[in-house]
Write a protein that holds these residues in place. Structure first.
Motif, PDB file in Angstrom:
ATOM      1  N   TYR A 213       0.836  -1.196   0.000  1.00  0.00           N
ATOM      2  CA  TYR A 213       0.000   0.000   0.000  1.00  0.00           C
ATOM      3  C   TYR A 213       0.873   1.249   0.000  1.00  0.00           C
ATOM      4  O   TYR A 213       0.671   2.183  -0.802  1.00  0.00           O
ATOM      5  CB  TYR A 213      -0.919  -0.026   1.234  1.00  0.00           C
ATOM      6  CG  TYR A 213      -1.970   1.072   1.259  1.00  0.00           C
ATOM      7  CD1 TYR A 213      -1.633   2.383   1.593  1.00  0.00           C
ATOM      8  CD2 TYR A 213      -3.293   0.779   0.952  1.00  0.00           C
ATOM      9  CE1 TYR A 213      -2.592   3.374   1.597  1.00  0.00           C
ATOM     10  CE2 TYR A 213      -4.264   1.767   0.968  1.00  0.00           C
ATOM     11  CZ  TYR A 213      -3.912   3.072   1.298  1.00  0.00           C
ATOM     12  OH  TYR A 213      -4.850   4.050   1.312  1.00  0.00           O
ATOM     13  N   VAL A 214       1.873   1.265   0.876  1.00  0.00           N
ATOM     14  CA  VAL A 214       2.736   2.441   1.010  1.00  0.00           C
ATOM     15  C   VAL A 214       3.505   2.675  -0.295  1.00  0.00           C
ATOM     16  O   VAL A 214       3.625   3.819  -0.773  1.00  0.00           O
ATOM     17  CB  VAL A 214       3.704   2.251   2.192  1.00  0.00           C
ATOM     18  CG1 VAL A 214       4.699   3.398   2.260  1.00  0.00           C
ATOM     19  CG2 VAL A 214       2.924   2.135   3.499  1.00  0.00           C
ATOM     20  N   ASN A 215       4.028   1.621  -0.917  1.00  0.00           N
ATOM     21  CA  ASN A 215       4.828   1.791  -2.130  1.00  0.00           C
ATOM     22  C   ASN A 215       3.991   2.274  -3.308  1.00  0.00           C
ATOM     23  O   ASN A 215       4.514   2.948  -4.198  1.00  0.00           O
ATOM     24  CB  ASN A 215       5.507   0.470  -2.503  1.00  0.00           C
ATOM     25  CG  ASN A 215       6.560   0.072  -1.499  1.00  0.00           C
ATOM     26  OD1 ASN A 215       7.108   0.922  -0.791  1.00  0.00           O
ATOM     27  ND2 ASN A 215       6.856  -1.221  -1.416  1.00  0.00           N
ATOM     28  N   ALA A 216       2.698   1.935  -3.343  1.00  0.00           N
ATOM     29  CA  ALA A 216       1.846   2.339  -4.461  1.00  0.00           C
ATOM     30  C   ALA A 216       1.190   3.693  -4.230  1.00  0.00           C
ATOM     31  O   ALA A 216       0.710   4.308  -5.184  1.00  0.00           O
ATOM     32  CB  ALA A 216       0.771   1.285  -4.706  1.00  0.00           C
ATOM     33  N   ALA A 217       1.151   4.161  -2.968  1.00  0.00           N
ATOM     34  CA  ALA A 217       0.500   5.431  -2.656  1.00  0.00           C
ATOM     35  C   ALA A 217       1.248   6.587  -3.313  1.00  0.00           C
ATOM     36  O   ALA A 217       2.436   6.477  -3.639  1.00  0.00           O
ATOM     37  CB  ALA A 217       0.441   5.624  -1.148  1.00  0.00           C
ATOM     38  N   PRO A 218       0.586   7.730  -3.539  1.00  0.00           N
ATOM     39  CA  PRO A 218       1.223   8.857  -4.245  1.00  0.00           C
ATOM     40  C   PRO A 218       2.508   9.344  -3.592  1.00  0.00           C
ATOM     41  O   PRO A 218       3.381   9.862  -4.295  1.00  0.00           O
ATOM     42  CB  PRO A 218       0.126   9.924  -4.226  1.00  0.00           C
ATOM     43  CG  PRO A 218      -1.153   9.165  -4.132  1.00  0.00           C
ATOM     44  CD  PRO A 218      -0.848   7.975  -3.277  1.00  0.00           C
ATOM     45  N   ASP A 219       2.650   9.218  -2.266  1.00  0.00           N
ATOM     46  CA  ASP A 219       3.881   9.693  -1.627  1.00  0.00           C
ATOM     47  C   ASP A 219       5.110   8.968  -2.145  1.00  0.00           C
ATOM     48  O   ASP A 219       6.202   9.552  -2.251  1.00  0.00           O
ATOM     49  CB  ASP A 219       3.770   9.516  -0.110  1.00  0.00           C
ATOM     50  CG  ASP A 219       2.718  10.438   0.489  1.00  0.00           C
ATOM     51  OD1 ASP A 219       2.253  10.164   1.606  1.00  0.00           O
ATOM     52  OD2 ASP A 219       2.341  11.427  -0.188  1.00  0.00           O
ATOM     53  N   GLN A 220       4.978   7.677  -2.451  1.00  0.00           N
ATOM     54  CA  GLN A 220       6.096   6.883  -2.962  1.00  0.00           C
ATOM     55  C   GLN A 220       5.974   6.606  -4.460  1.00  0.00           C
ATOM     56  O   GLN A 220       6.891   6.079  -5.069  1.00  0.00           O
ATOM     57  CB  GLN A 220       6.154   5.530  -2.228  1.00  0.00           C
ATOM     58  CG  GLN A 220       6.304   5.628  -0.728  1.00  0.00           C
ATOM     59  CD  GLN A 220       7.683   6.132  -0.328  1.00  0.00           C
ATOM     60  OE1 GLN A 220       8.638   5.956  -1.067  1.00  0.00           O
ATOM     61  NE2 GLN A 220       7.754   6.782   0.819  1.00  0.00           N
ATOM     62  N   ASN A 221       4.842   6.958  -5.063  1.00  0.00           N
ATOM     63  CA  ASN A 221       4.559   6.599  -6.452  1.00  0.00           C
ATOM     64  C   ASN A 221       3.831   7.751  -7.125  1.00  0.00           C
ATOM     65  O   ASN A 221       2.633   7.689  -7.373  1.00  0.00           O
ATOM     66  CB  ASN A 221       3.721   5.315  -6.483  1.00  0.00           C
ATOM     67  CG  ASN A 221       3.437   4.850  -7.893  1.00  0.00           C
ATOM     68  OD1 ASN A 221       4.148   5.198  -8.834  1.00  0.00           O
ATOM     69  ND2 ASN A 221       2.386   4.065  -8.058  1.00  0.00           N
ATOM     70  N   ALA A 222       4.578   8.813  -7.391  1.00  0.00           N
ATOM     71  CA  ALA A 222       3.968  10.016  -7.937  1.00  0.00           C
ATOM     72  C   ALA A 222       3.369   9.792  -9.327  1.00  0.00           C
ATOM     73  O   ALA A 222       2.409  10.455  -9.704  1.00  0.00           O
ATOM     74  CB  ALA A 222       5.003  11.147  -8.004  1.00  0.00           C
ATOM     75  N   GLU A 223       3.939   8.860 -10.093  1.00  0.00           N
ATOM     76  CA  GLU A 223       3.414   8.614 -11.437  1.00  0.00           C
ATOM     77  C   GLU A 223       2.105   7.842 -11.411  1.00  0.00           C
ATOM     78  O   GLU A 223       1.407   7.775 -12.416  1.00  0.00           O
ATOM     79  CB  GLU A 223       4.438   7.823 -12.271  1.00  0.00           C
ATOM     80  CG  GLU A 223       5.747   8.554 -12.534  1.00  0.00           C
ATOM     81  CD  GLU A 223       6.719   8.387 -11.360  1.00  0.00           C
ATOM     82  OE1 GLU A 223       7.826   8.936 -11.418  1.00  0.00           O
ATOM     83  OE2 GLU A 223       6.335   7.712 -10.384  1.00  0.00           O
ATOM     84  N   GLY A 224       1.785   7.203 -10.304  1.00  0.00           N
ATOM     85  CA  GLY A 224       0.546   6.442 -10.201  1.00  0.00           C
ATOM     86  C   GLY A 224       0.537   5.190 -11.055  1.00  0.00           C
ATOM     87  O   GLY A 224      -0.505   4.763 -11.541  1.00  0.00           O
ATOM     88  N   ILE A 225       1.731   4.577 -11.240  1.00  0.00           N
ATOM     89  CA  ILE A 225       1.818   3.378 -12.070  1.00  0.00           C
ATOM     90  C   ILE A 225       1.798   2.136 -11.176  1.00  0.00           C
ATOM     91  O   ILE A 225       1.886   2.226  -9.952  1.00  0.00           O
ATOM     92  CB  ILE A 225       3.100   3.395 -12.920  1.00  0.00           C
ATOM     93  CG1 ILE A 225       4.334   3.454 -12.014  1.00  0.00           C
ATOM     94  CG2 ILE A 225       3.089   4.584 -13.866  1.00  0.00           C
ATOM     95  CD1 ILE A 225       5.642   3.378 -12.765  1.00  0.00           C
ATOM     96  N   ALA A 226       1.708   0.969 -11.819  1.00  0.00           N
ATOM     97  CA  ALA A 226       1.764  -0.293 -11.080  1.00  0.00           C
ATOM     98  C   ALA A 226       3.187  -0.535 -10.583  1.00  0.00           C
ATOM     99  O   ALA A 226       4.157  -0.365 -11.326  1.00  0.00           O
ATOM    100  CB  ALA A 226       1.326  -1.459 -11.969  1.00  0.00           C
ATOM    101  N   VAL A 227       3.327  -0.900  -9.320  1.00  0.00           N
ATOM    102  CA  VAL A 227       4.638  -1.172  -8.726  1.00  0.00           C
ATOM    103  C   VAL A 227       4.682  -2.616  -8.262  1.00  0.00           C
ATOM    104  O   VAL A 227       3.645  -3.245  -8.032  1.00  0.00           O
ATOM    105  CB  VAL A 227       4.917  -0.207  -7.546  1.00  0.00           C
ATOM    106  CG1 VAL A 227       4.958   1.224  -8.014  1.00  0.00           C
ATOM    107  CG2 VAL A 227       3.854  -0.369  -6.445  1.00  0.00           C
TER     108      VAL A 227
END
Length: 842
Positions: A213-227
């Motif tokens: 959840y944390v890695n996909a959230a905007p704080d860690q994933n500004a592009e909003g892509i699949a991680v």
């Protein structure tokens, strides 16, 4: 005493050389000159031969090494592309799920969910305080004890219920996917499939703190892509697992939660472990942090580690593998550079080629390792052949030198015409042989060397003639076999291409047997499919008359027990009976009395056996082991076509069920509308339109409604067309021309029908829009009432406010609420305890 001296000329005078004949002197002198010349030329030839051999060997080794490196690079690229496609498809799946959930939460066009399900009534709290749903639902829903089921959250969960129409199909079509779930900003969790999540996780479980959840959230994933997460061993014994997640946003671009998907890596590890290059080459897979994803047993031996010290999913470094050799970590260092290269490494004292290539989607690295000796064996063999040919050339040169010296001696002795005549004869014979006359023979007149040479030439010519004829025969046989195999492959390709055009399973199977019969000429072709219990192989299609009789009586064979087909469907291996009379497994079928040889091949796809392809010939020894590999390709194409036909039929059935269900819902709604509202109509007489009211339909309109078809009046000026919505007639339109001399043309009628169809669609859209407005208004009223009730804290005030709001909302109804002083016995009569109750009435 004086020493006697002799001048050179004197030596010749008194030496024995004077007594030698002139012919002998000339012979000796010529032999000496010839010997010196031949020795010089032989030395030059020997030197050039050795030099050319060394250069050719060096160039060959360089060329072979370059080819090996190119082949390994191409293989690693191909395998890496396959792996990258797999992970890309998983990313596409989670992106599709995320986009679907965004559409749902943004109130965009989405599939209809279950309107009867409501989170506020379907969810309940456990003793621990956490929220749960029933285990009979498709997905688990969980909220921690600290979460509050607000109206907005309930609406959100109601909307997300629509994902149950899509996600189960994704799980069924992708067996590598273990679970698909959604974690919301309110700490709610929707988990597919239903595993009773509330009874597994703690009551205070906070999904927003999970790494995926944390890695996909905007704080860690500004592009909003699949991680992607790092691989890990699944606690539910699903092996090595990796999680991909993507943020989900609402209509105002606010974060609503994160969609995630757990993917098994068993398929990837199996695929990598099954890669084979040469006899002992293999492949392995690591991630960018040197975490081991897949390594076969041969790799463990080469790197000096074991599955216990270097388990899958663990980071491999010098702190965890203290006993691993240094070259192991050198290899890992190369793999994490992000490059795509082919290098040579030394593992356990053995030189090996290693080709590694990146998998961009997950930043893994695929490495292929193969011993250099195996890849360069062709170069070694050719080098040895060159050395043998060089030695042979030298030996032949020496023999030729001796022969030339002998011939020079004989020529110098002046054996003359007697010697030259047979030599000329031998020369003529040799020229005829060179010209292609292998029947030319040398005349043997003496027993001397010339006679022996002539006899040897004759023997050589006979041997060479036999060798050429044998070679021509072998070439012809090989050419015939190649042509046969080529025709076989062409026929396989033709049949495989033809069967892809069929969608109906029965037609596919029947046409396939005819196509195989036409292209291969087999006496009987049958296709068996396993029954639902996989106990019998049932004949499903055949081309021969005997096969048709077997189809009529539903011929079937016991799996693993009866006939070659039973053996093949049990063991998933092809089998040939070259002579059915001598094969112990062959089933003697009275419907096919002319069968002399039989071959059955398994129909396998995805490791699952579907049935068998059975071909029979009237000739013994009609099949070879090579035919198995060729026809197995056709069997695999048939299996794929069968699976595609099954999937196509299932999809059509699902679409038809959904269409019928939606049509029935629409027809029910229109029946209710037509029953509840008075009959209305409109009459257009240019330039105005007026509304009309009538208890009964006009006769021509009623006839069009009853028949459900276009009705033309007796005068030819009037035409009545039924109006349909989802196949149900809800009204009719009457059109009448004012000019009595002009009747309705077919083009005008077709135009009116088309406009009527558009009217039906517009009316259905209007009904749906009205229903959505009513639903929105009802939800708004419920939300307003809930907000007012939530603002009051006293019990009496809450009860009074509730009754008052219900009375105002319903309008023309009396609302009464009674609260018992104590609980009554659930097994007894339903009555107030002690006869007391508190009432609130509006």
């Amino acid at each position: 005493m004086k020493t006697r001296r002799f001048p050179p000329a004197g030596i010749l005078k008194i030496s024995p050389f004077r007594q030698v004949s002139l012919r002998a002197k000339l012979t000796l002198a010529n032999m000496l000159i010839t010997f010196i010349a031949i020795i010089g030329m032989g030395y030059y030839v020997y030197y050039r031969t050795q030099e050319s051999s060394t250069m050719l060997t060096t160039q060959l080794e360089s060329s072979v090494r370059t080819k090996v490196e190119n082949d390994l690079s191409s293989m690693s690229k191909e395998q890496a592309t396959l792996l990258d496609d797999f992970f890309a498809s998983m990313s596409k799946n989670i992106s599709t799920i995320g986009a679907m959930e965004e559409n749902i939460l943004s109130s965009k066009s989405v599939p209809n969910g279950d309107p009867s399900w409501d989170a506020s009534t379907s969810l309940f709290q456990l003793a621990s305080g956490s929220w749960d749903n029933t285990n009979t639902e498709i997905a688990s829903i969980f909220m921690p004890a600290s979460a509050e089921l607000t109206g907005r959250l309930a609406s959100k969960l109601n909307a997300m219920k629509q994902t149950e129409l899509i996600i189960p199909a994704i799980l069924n079509n992708n067996p590598e996917i273990i679970a698909i779930y959604f974690g919301g900003t309110n700490k709610e969790v929707i988990y597919h499939p239903n595993i009773d999540l509330a009874n597994i996780v703690p009551a205070d479980f906070d999904v927003t703190g999970r790494p995926w959840y944390v890695n996909a959230a905007p704080d860690q994933n500004a592009e909003g892509i699949a991680v992607w997460s790092t691989p890990y061993q699944d606690a539910a014994l699903n092996g090595l697992v990796i999680t991909t997640s993507i943020p989900v946003f609402g209509s105002q671009n606010q974060l609503e939660g994160v969609a995630a998907m757990d993917v098994q890596l068993n398929k990837i590890t199996s695929l990598v472990s099954n890669i084979r290059v040469g006899e002992t080459g293999y492949a392995f897979l690591v991630d960018k942090e040197s975490r081991l994803i897949a390594l076969p047993e041969m790799g463990y031996r080469d790197f000096g580690v074991t599955a216990g010290t270097a388990p899958l999913g663990e980071i491999l470094d010098e702190t965890t593998l203290t006993n691993a050799p240094p070259e192991f970590f050198d290899v890992l260092k190369n793999l994490t550079t992000g490059k795509n290269e082919v290098i040579r490494v030394n593992l356990g004292g053995v030189e090996r080629f290693m080709s590694y290539r990146q998998i961009p989607e997950v930043q893994y690295t695929l490495a292929i390792v193969v011993p250099a000796e195996e890849m360069l064996i062709q170069s070694t063999d050719v080098s040895a052949q060159i050395a043998r040919e060089t030695a042979s050339t030298i030996r032949v040169s020496i023999i030729l030198i001796a022969g030339v010296l002998g011939l020079a001696s004989l020529a110098t002795l002046g054996v003359g015409t007697r010697l030259m005549a047979p030599l000329k004869s031998l020369t003529d014979v040799a020229n005829e042989i060179i010209a292609g006359n292998m029947d030319a023979k040398a005349e043997v007149e003496g027993q001397d060397e010339i006679g022996t040479l002539a006899e040897t030439l004759n023997v050589m010519t006979s041997t060479l003639s036999l060798s050429i004829r044998s070679l021509e025969q072998r070439v012809a046989e090989r050419t015939s076999e190649i042509e046969r195999r080529s025709n076989l492959f062409k026929a396989v390709a033709g049949v495989g291409k033809a069967i892809t055009s069929f969608r109906d399973l029965s037609e596919l199977l029947q046409q396939t047997t005819y196509l195989i019969h036409e292209n291969f000429g087999y006496y009987h072709v049958g296709i068996f499919l396993l029954d639902a219990h996989k106990e019998y192989a049932v004949l499903s299609a055949a081309n021969s008359e005997g096969g048709h009789r077997m189809l009529e009586r539903k011929h079937q064979l016991k799996v693993g027990e009866t006939g070659i087909v039973g053996y093949v469907t049990k063991n998933a291996k092809a089998r040939i009976a070259l002579d059915v009379g001598q094969d112990a497994v062959y089933f003697d079928n009275p419907d096919l009395p002319e069968t002399r040889s039989e071959m059955a091949l398994p129909l396998v796809i995805g490791g699952q056996i579907l049935g068998a392809l059975d071909v029979q010939s009237t000739e013994a020894q009609a099949f070879s082991e090579g035919d198995i590999s060729t026809l197995q390709i056709l069997a695999e194409q048939i299996a794929i076509a069968i699976q595609n036909a099954n999937l196509f039929n299932e999809a059509e059935k699902a679409i038809e069920i959904a269409r019928m269900g939606y049509a029935e819902t629409s027809r029910g709604a229109w029946r209710k509308i037509l029953h509840n509202q008075p009959r209305i109509g409109f009459l257009a007489t240019l330039p105005s339109t007026v509304q009309i009211h009538s208890e009964h339909l006009e006769p021509i309109l009623a006839k069009a409604v009853d028949l459900g078809a276009v009705v033309t009046g007796n005068d030819g000026l009037t035409v009545s067309i039924p109006v349909r919505v989802r196949g149900q007639v809800i009204g009719a339109i009457r059109l009448k021309k004012s000019d009595i001399s002009e009747s309705w043309t077919q083009e005008e009628t077709n135009l009116a029908i088309a406009l009527t169809d558009q009217l039906g669609g517009a009316l259905e859209s209007a009904r749906l829009y009205k229903e959505s407005q009513q639903l929105a208004a009802r939800e708004s009223r419920i939300s307003d009432i809930s907000a007012r009730i939530s603002a009051v804290s006293q019990t009496d005030a809450i009860l009074r406010e509730t009754v008052q709001e219900l009375g105002q909302t319903i309008g023309n109804a009396s609302v009464t609420f009674q609260l018992l002083d104590e609980f009554s016995d659930p097994g007894g009569d339903e009555r107030p305890v002690n006869g007391r109750s508190r009432k609130t009435k509006e």
